[in-house]
Write an enzyme that holds these catalytic residues in place. Structure first.
Site, PDB file in Angstrom:
ATOM      1  N   CYS A  99      -0.349   3.843   2.331  1.00 28.86           N
ATOM      2  CA  CYS A  99       0.065   3.927   3.818  1.00 28.86           C
ATOM      3  C   CYS A  99       1.507   4.394   3.952  1.00 28.86           C
ATOM      4  O   CYS A  99       1.938   5.029   4.780  1.00 28.86           O
ATOM      5  CB  CYS A  99      -0.396   2.487   4.231  1.00 28.86           C
ATOM      6  N   ASP A 100       2.480   3.733   3.070  1.00 24.71           N
ATOM      7  CA  ASP A 100       3.745   3.761   3.456  1.00 24.71           C
ATOM      8  C   ASP A 100       4.616   4.590   2.696  1.00 24.71           C
ATOM      9  O   ASP A 100       6.062   4.757   3.020  1.00 24.71           O
ATOM     10  CB  ASP A 100       4.513   2.291   3.287  1.00 24.71           C
ATOM     11  N   CYS A 108       0.681  -1.206  -0.194  1.00 21.03           N
ATOM     12  CA  CYS A 108       0.045  -0.130  -0.023  1.00 21.03           C
ATOM     13  C   CYS A 108       0.724   1.330   0.126  1.00 21.03           C
ATOM     14  O   CYS A 108       1.493   1.650   0.973  1.00 21.03           O
ATOM     15  CB  CYS A 108      -0.924  -0.231   1.265  1.00 21.03           C
TER      16      CYS A 108
HETATM   17  C1  LIG Z   1       0.940  -5.065   5.253  1.00 25.28           C
HETATM   18  C2  LIG Z   1      -0.429  -3.904   4.990  1.00 25.28           C
HETATM   19  C3  LIG Z   1      -0.260  -2.732   5.526  1.00 25.28           C
HETATM   20  C4  LIG Z   1      -1.153  -1.753   5.893  1.00 25.28           C
HETATM   21  N1  LIG Z   1      -0.972  -0.563   6.153  1.00 25.28           N
HETATM   22  C5  LIG Z   1      -2.026   0.413   6.247  1.00 25.28           C
HETATM   23  C6  LIG Z   1      -1.815   1.836   7.152  1.00 25.28           C
HETATM   24  O1  LIG Z   1      -0.592   2.093   7.413  1.00 25.28           O
HETATM   25  N2  LIG Z   1      -2.794   2.510   7.073  1.00 25.28           N
HETATM   26  C7  LIG Z   1      -4.224   2.252   6.493  1.00 25.28           C
HETATM   27  O2  LIG Z   1      -4.943   2.999   6.778  1.00 25.28           O
HETATM   28  N3  LIG Z   1      -4.097   1.034   5.918  1.00 25.28           N
HETATM   29  C8  LIG Z   1      -3.342   0.127   6.006  1.00 25.28           C
HETATM   30  N4  LIG Z   1      -3.510  -0.988   4.981  1.00 25.28           N
HETATM   31  C9  LIG Z   1      -4.778  -1.478   4.518  1.00 25.28           C
HETATM   32  C10 LIG Z   1      -5.906  -1.710   5.697  1.00 25.28           C
HETATM   33  O3  LIG Z   1      -5.298  -2.744   6.525  1.00 25.28           O
HETATM   34  C11 LIG Z   1      -7.074  -2.172   5.138  1.00 25.28           C
HETATM   35  O4  LIG Z   1      -7.599  -1.246   3.936  1.00 25.28           O
HETATM   36  C12 LIG Z   1      -8.148  -2.467   6.087  1.00 25.28           C
HETATM   37  O5  LIG Z   1      -7.704  -3.345   7.107  1.00 25.28           O
HETATM   38  C13 LIG Z   1      -9.558  -2.825   5.289  1.00 25.28           C
HETATM   39  O6  LIG Z   1     -10.382  -3.302   6.387  1.00 25.28           O
HETATM   40  P1  LIG Z   1     -11.603  -4.269   6.183  1.00 25.28           P
HETATM   41  O7  LIG Z   1     -12.346  -4.347   7.509  1.00 25.28           O
HETATM   42  O8  LIG Z   1     -12.289  -3.792   4.880  1.00 25.28           O
HETATM   43  O9  LIG Z   1     -10.699  -5.596   5.631  1.00 25.28           O
HETATM   44  P2  LIG Z   1      -9.655  -6.418   6.753  1.00 25.28           P
HETATM   45  O10 LIG Z   1      -8.913  -5.653   7.305  1.00 25.28           O
HETATM   46  O11 LIG Z   1      -9.140  -7.065   5.262  1.00 25.28           O
HETATM   47  O12 LIG Z   1     -10.689  -7.303   7.462  1.00 25.28           O
HETATM   48  C14 LIG Z   1     -11.471  -8.429   6.806  1.00 25.28           C
HETATM   49  C15 LIG Z   1     -12.210  -9.144   8.025  1.00 25.28           C
HETATM   50  O13 LIG Z   1     -12.872  -9.982   7.510  1.00 25.28           O
HETATM   51  C16 LIG Z   1     -12.417 -11.565   7.766  1.00 25.28           C
HETATM   52  N5  LIG Z   1     -13.033 -12.699   6.881  1.00 25.28           N
HETATM   53  C17 LIG Z   1     -12.781 -12.659   5.551  1.00 25.28           C
HETATM   54  N6  LIG Z   1     -13.523 -13.688   4.763  1.00 25.28           N
HETATM   55  C18 LIG Z   1     -14.394 -13.913   6.035  1.00 25.28           C
HETATM   56  C19 LIG Z   1     -15.519 -14.803   5.811  1.00 25.28           C
HETATM   57  N7  LIG Z   1     -15.933 -15.613   4.857  1.00 25.28           N
HETATM   58  N8  LIG Z   1     -16.159 -15.165   7.177  1.00 25.28           N
HETATM   59  C20 LIG Z   1     -15.896 -14.502   8.301  1.00 25.28           C
HETATM   60  N9  LIG Z   1     -14.840 -13.484   8.230  1.00 25.28           N
HETATM   61  C21 LIG Z   1     -14.015 -13.113   7.100  1.00 25.28           C
HETATM   62  C22 LIG Z   1     -10.856 -11.567   7.737  1.00 25.28           C
HETATM   63  O14 LIG Z   1     -10.402 -12.393   8.710  1.00 25.28           O
HETATM   64  C23 LIG Z   1     -10.892 -10.109   8.559  1.00 25.28           C
HETATM   65  O15 LIG Z   1     -11.078 -10.250  10.069  1.00 25.28           O
HETATM   66  C24 LIG Z   1      -2.436  -2.273   5.065  1.00 25.28           C
HETATM   67  C25 LIG Z   1      -2.642  -3.342   4.632  1.00 25.28           C
HETATM   68  C26 LIG Z   1      -1.725  -4.131   4.660  1.00 25.28           C
HETATM   69  C27 LIG Z   1      -1.948  -5.644   4.176  1.00 25.28           C
END
Ligand SMILES: Cc1cc2nc3c(=O)[nH]c(=O)nc-3n(C[C@H](O)[C@H](O)[C@H](O)COP(=O)(O)OP(=O)(O)OC[C@H]3O[C@@H](n4cnc5c(N)ncnc54)[C@H](O)[C@@H]3O)c2cc1C
Length: 304
Positions: free
Chosen positions: A134-135, A131
């Site tokens: 982010c970084d 990302c």
């Molecule tokens: C290495 C890395 C660094 C990052 N750094 C940053 C940063 O510095 N700042 C920033 O703002 N963003 C950052 N991001 C991006 C940010 O983490 C994501 O945009 C954010 O977490 C998205 O949130 P979400 O809840 O949509 O999805 P996710 O965080 O992906 O959460 C999805 C959840 O759903 C669960 N899930 C999936 N499928 C199922 C299912 N079938 N049944 C039940 N549960 C399920 C997963 O286990 C997880 O708990 C980073 C991402 C990564 C990978």
């Protein structure tokens, strides 16, 4: 089996925020996820989540857990397999159980496609980044590589060039897939070097990333390119198999939502990285989760 007011699928920023907001409306809420934190668990440093100063993703996930406990949200450690609708009630079939709810908030998140080369997983969050938004500020005075040839890769390279000392754009094909206007713009940026027709074989280092090993497609010659950060920009996969067929998706397989996070299926809301909003950030996912919970609350009131 009792009926929940709201079933939230996913324990990332979107899901946790949705569950917290739903509980604060005193809705009977179930959050289904195998983990609390989602993708934030994968990073050592979050600097842009307002109110949380430059600390580890695991630390943010701990706060999420405490907030869920504070509102007594029910959590099922399970994986949703299929969501179906029978009249006004949704059935969420999981690997280990089945749950019924009047509204569902889907937040399965996304994951960056991986190159599948040695070093990639080991250095994820420790020099391997997925990302640029982010970084990018952490690349000051560093040499970085962006891997990929589409719009996302070029936009990332353009942003990183504002911070980094040098940006190598590495693509395994000789031609880029990105829009011509982006390519033309990037070609004019002084500290960007195009490395086309080069396949990444390995990400190397000791405690942190130190180089990428690449092979030239034409000559077969291999070389190390010294870099301190590697941005893998070869696409994203959204995790929403369990609602396929229930809600409309766009051409990229993301679920289409309106500004109240409503999908095309009444009572089914979606938030975070699985939606068609083009920005993937923790704070945005949280904001969408909050909107989804408030809109689901209104939906439940209206349909009672
Ligand atoms: C290495 C890395 C660094 C990052 N750094 C940053 C940063 O510095 N700042 C920033 O703002 N963003 C950052 N991001 C991006 C940010 O983490 C994501 O945009 C954010 O977490 C998205 O949130 P979400 O809840 O949509 O999805 P996710 O965080 O992906 O959460 C999805 C959840 O759903 C669960 N899930 C999936 N499928 C199922 C299912 N079938 N049944 C039940 N549960 C399920 C997963 O286990 C997880 O708990 C980073 C991402 C990564 C990978």
């Amino acid at each position: 089996m009792g009926i929940y007011d709201i079933i939230v699928i996913g324990g990332g920023p979107a899901g946790v925020t949705a569950a917290v907001y739903a509980r604060r409306k005193l809705l009977k809420t179930l959050l289904i996820s195998k983990n609390i934190g989602g993708q934030v668990l994968q990073t050592d440093n979050i600097e842009n989540y307002t109110g949380y100063e430059g600390r580890s993703g695991a630390g943010l996930a701990d706060i999420f857990e405490r907030q869920l406990e504070a509102v007594s949200a029910e959590v099922a450690s399970d994986v949703a397999v299929e969501v179906t609708r029978d009249g006004a009630v949704f059935m969420v079939r999981c690997e280990d159980g089945e749950y019924r709810g009047r509204a569902v908030i889907a937040t399965g998140g996304s994951s960056a496609k991986r190159l599948g080369v040695p070093g990639e997983e080991a250095y994820l969050g420790k020099g391997v980044c997925v990302c640029a938004t982010c970084d990018a500020p952490m690349t000051r005075k560093k040499d970085v590589a962006v891997i990929g040839g589409g719009n996302a890769a070029l936009q990332s390279a353009e942003l990183l060039a504002k911070f980094a000392n040098k940006v190598y754009l590495v693509h395994r094909r000789g031609a880029l897939r990105a829009d011509a206007i982006l390519v033309e713009r990037l070609r004019k940026v002084q500290n960007v070097e195009f490395m086309l027709g080069k396949e990444v074989l390995e990400i190397k280092g000791s405690a942190k990333v130190e180089a990428i090993r690449v092979r030239d497609g034409a000559s077969g010659k291999e070389m190390d390119v010294p870099v301190q950060k590697v941005f893998v920009e070869i696409g994203m996969e959204v995790k929403l198999d369990y609602i396929k067929g229930l809600a409309d998706m766009n051409e990229y397989g993301q679920v289409i939502v309106d500004r109240l996070q409503r999908t095309s299926c009444r009572g089914l809301f979606a938030a975070g990285d699985i939606t068609d909003l083009p920005y993937r950030q923790a704070i945005i996912a949280s904001g969408q989760g909050a909107v989804a919970a408030l809109a689901a609350y209104d939906y439940i009131l209206e349909s009672s």
